[in-house]
Scaffold this active site. Structure first.
Site, mmCIF file in Angstrom:
data_model
loop_
_atom_site.group_PDB
_atom_site.id
_atom_site.type_symbol
_atom_site.label_atom_id
_atom_site.label_comp_id
_atom_site.label_asym_id
_atom_site.label_seq_id
_atom_site.Cartn_x
_atom_site.Cartn_y
_atom_site.Cartn_z
ATOM 1 N N ASP A 51 19.810 -23.533 -19.667
ATOM 2 C CA ASP A 51 18.551 -23.341 -20.356
ATOM 3 C C ASP A 51 17.543 -22.501 -19.589
ATOM 4 O O ASP A 51 17.735 -22.159 -18.435
ATOM 5 C CB ASP A 51 17.933 -24.664 -20.806
ATOM 6 C CG ASP A 51 17.892 -25.686 -19.715
ATOM 7 O OD1 ASP A 51 17.917 -26.867 -20.040
ATOM 8 O OD2 ASP A 51 17.847 -25.310 -18.527
ATOM 9 N N PRO A 83 -4.588 -32.605 -11.619
ATOM 10 C CA PRO A 83 -4.731 -31.159 -11.851
ATOM 11 C C PRO A 83 -4.923 -30.388 -10.541
ATOM 12 O O PRO A 83 -4.801 -29.173 -10.518
ATOM 13 C CB PRO A 83 -5.971 -31.042 -12.744
ATOM 14 C CG PRO A 83 -6.522 -32.392 -12.918
ATOM 15 C CD PRO A 83 -5.642 -33.401 -12.263
ATOM 16 N N ARG A 95 16.779 -35.297 -17.070
ATOM 17 C CA ARG A 95 17.820 -34.516 -17.740
ATOM 18 C C ARG A 95 18.671 -33.691 -16.783
ATOM 19 O O ARG A 95 19.700 -33.172 -17.173
ATOM 20 C CB ARG A 95 17.219 -33.647 -18.854
ATOM 21 C CG ARG A 95 16.332 -32.546 -18.397
ATOM 22 C CD ARG A 95 15.637 -31.890 -19.583
ATOM 23 N NE ARG A 95 16.528 -31.053 -20.370
ATOM 24 C CZ ARG A 95 16.992 -29.869 -19.980
ATOM 25 N NH1 ARG A 95 16.656 -29.390 -18.793
ATOM 26 N NH2 ARG A 95 17.780 -29.171 -20.757
ATOM 27 N N GLU A 150 -12.483 -39.509 -12.748
ATOM 28 C CA GLU A 150 -12.749 -38.246 -12.059
ATOM 29 C C GLU A 150 -11.741 -37.976 -10.950
ATOM 30 O O GLU A 150 -11.836 -36.986 -10.245
ATOM 31 C CB GLU A 150 -14.168 -38.256 -11.468
ATOM 32 C CG GLU A 150 -15.249 -38.275 -12.527
ATOM 33 C CD GLU A 150 -15.112 -37.128 -13.526
ATOM 34 O OE1 GLU A 150 -15.064 -35.973 -13.094
ATOM 35 O OE2 GLU A 150 -15.051 -37.414 -14.734
HETATM 36 N N1 ADE Z 1 -4.079 -35.333 -14.739
HETATM 37 C C1 ADE Z 1 -4.986 -34.677 -15.500
HETATM 38 N N2 ADE Z 1 -4.592 -33.433 -15.766
HETATM 39 C C2 ADE Z 1 -3.367 -33.267 -15.170
HETATM 40 C C3 ADE Z 1 -2.446 -32.195 -15.069
HETATM 41 N N3 ADE Z 1 -2.667 -31.013 -15.643
HETATM 42 N N4 ADE Z 1 -1.318 -32.395 -14.373
HETATM 43 C C4 ADE Z 1 -1.091 -33.582 -13.764
HETATM 44 N N5 ADE Z 1 -1.915 -34.630 -13.813
HETATM 45 C C5 ADE Z 1 -3.056 -34.482 -14.512
#
Ligand code: ADE
Length: 241
Positions: A168, A88, A153, A115
């Site tokens: 698309d 994230p 794709r 974590e």
């Molecule tokens: N691991 C946990 N959340 C994630 C996300 N939003 N994008 C990529 N890897 C992740």
């Protein structure tokens, strides 16, 4: 194109990447997906892949040795690869990122868990870090599947119909127009009559108007970036009537 996926849950990848267009592309040898178990590269009798964070705090952190061991083994076996950590904390995955990745011969996708991953892996052993959206998953596995699907794709031959990927949403930053199929009447809801008129130009104009309208309503951020032609303005006006 080769995708190498590093994970502690290899079985998560079996079905999702064996079905549909991705499954067919694998059968036809257009893409190769290899899933590697990080645990196989963990030293010691217990094959630990995670440990407590230095400095204290909640949760566990993925240890560097197994991931780097896996990366070294993989990179020794074939063409040069771009290695990407799914996290994230990464930069946002978009259609443009997918398009650029689809030009590479090989991608290594590292799925983090717990974590996170020891920062030295992120800093010294990966070329990029990608997030698939502003939400937190329990691990990078689902994110890696999203990346494989979106990139695969775009590889010539995978969709069969080469036009589809170009047309698309997000290739141009406009959402797609609505689609309908049979029956003409479903529980009292009928297909817009314009789609049955048989005039391709009329249908094209209606679809463009709907696509623009939809983009303005649902994705004002994309709409703001559009350069509307005089025809677009006219169709947008018409589609609101
Ligand atoms: N691991 C946990 N959340 C994630 C996300 N939003 N994008 C990529 N890897 C992740």
């Amino acid at each position: 194109m080769i995708f190498d996926i590093l994970t502690i849950f290899p079985s998560m990848f079996s079905s999702p990447l064996e079905e549909g267009m991705v499954g067919k592309a694998r059968e036809r040898g257009l893409i190769h997906v290899r899933v590697h178990n990080i645990r196989d590269f963990a030293p010691g009798r217990h094959q630990m892949t995670d440990d407590r964070p230095f400095g204290g705090g909640e949760g566990m952190v993925m240890k560097p040795e197994p991931i780097v061991g896996a990366l070294r083994a993989i990179e020794a076996s074939g063409p040069a690869a771009r290695s990407i950590l799914l996290t994230p904390q990464g930069r946002l995955f978009t259609q443009e990122v997918a398009r650029r990745l689809s030009l590479l011969p090989r991608l290594v996708l590292i799925c983090g868990r717990y974590e996170g991953v020891d920062e030295r892996v992120a800093e010294y052993f990966t070329d990029d870090q990608i997030s698939i959206g502003d939400y937190v998953l329990t691990g990078g596995e689902l994110a890696a599947m999203v990346v494989v699907d979106a990139v695969a794709r775009l590889i010539p031959g995978v969709l069969g119909n080469e036009g589809s990927a170009l047309e698309d949403s997000f290739s141009q930053p406009v959402l797609e127009h609505p689609q309908y199929t049979r029956p003409r009447d479903f529980e009292g809801m009928s297909v817009p009559p314009v789609l049955l008129c048989g005039n391709h130009e009329t249908i094209r104009r209606w679809r463009r108007g709907q696509a623009l309208l939809r983009t303005r309503m649902r994705r004002p951020d994309l709409f703001a970036r559009l350069e509307l032609s005089p025809e677009d303005r006219e169709l947008l006006e018409e589609s609101q009537k």
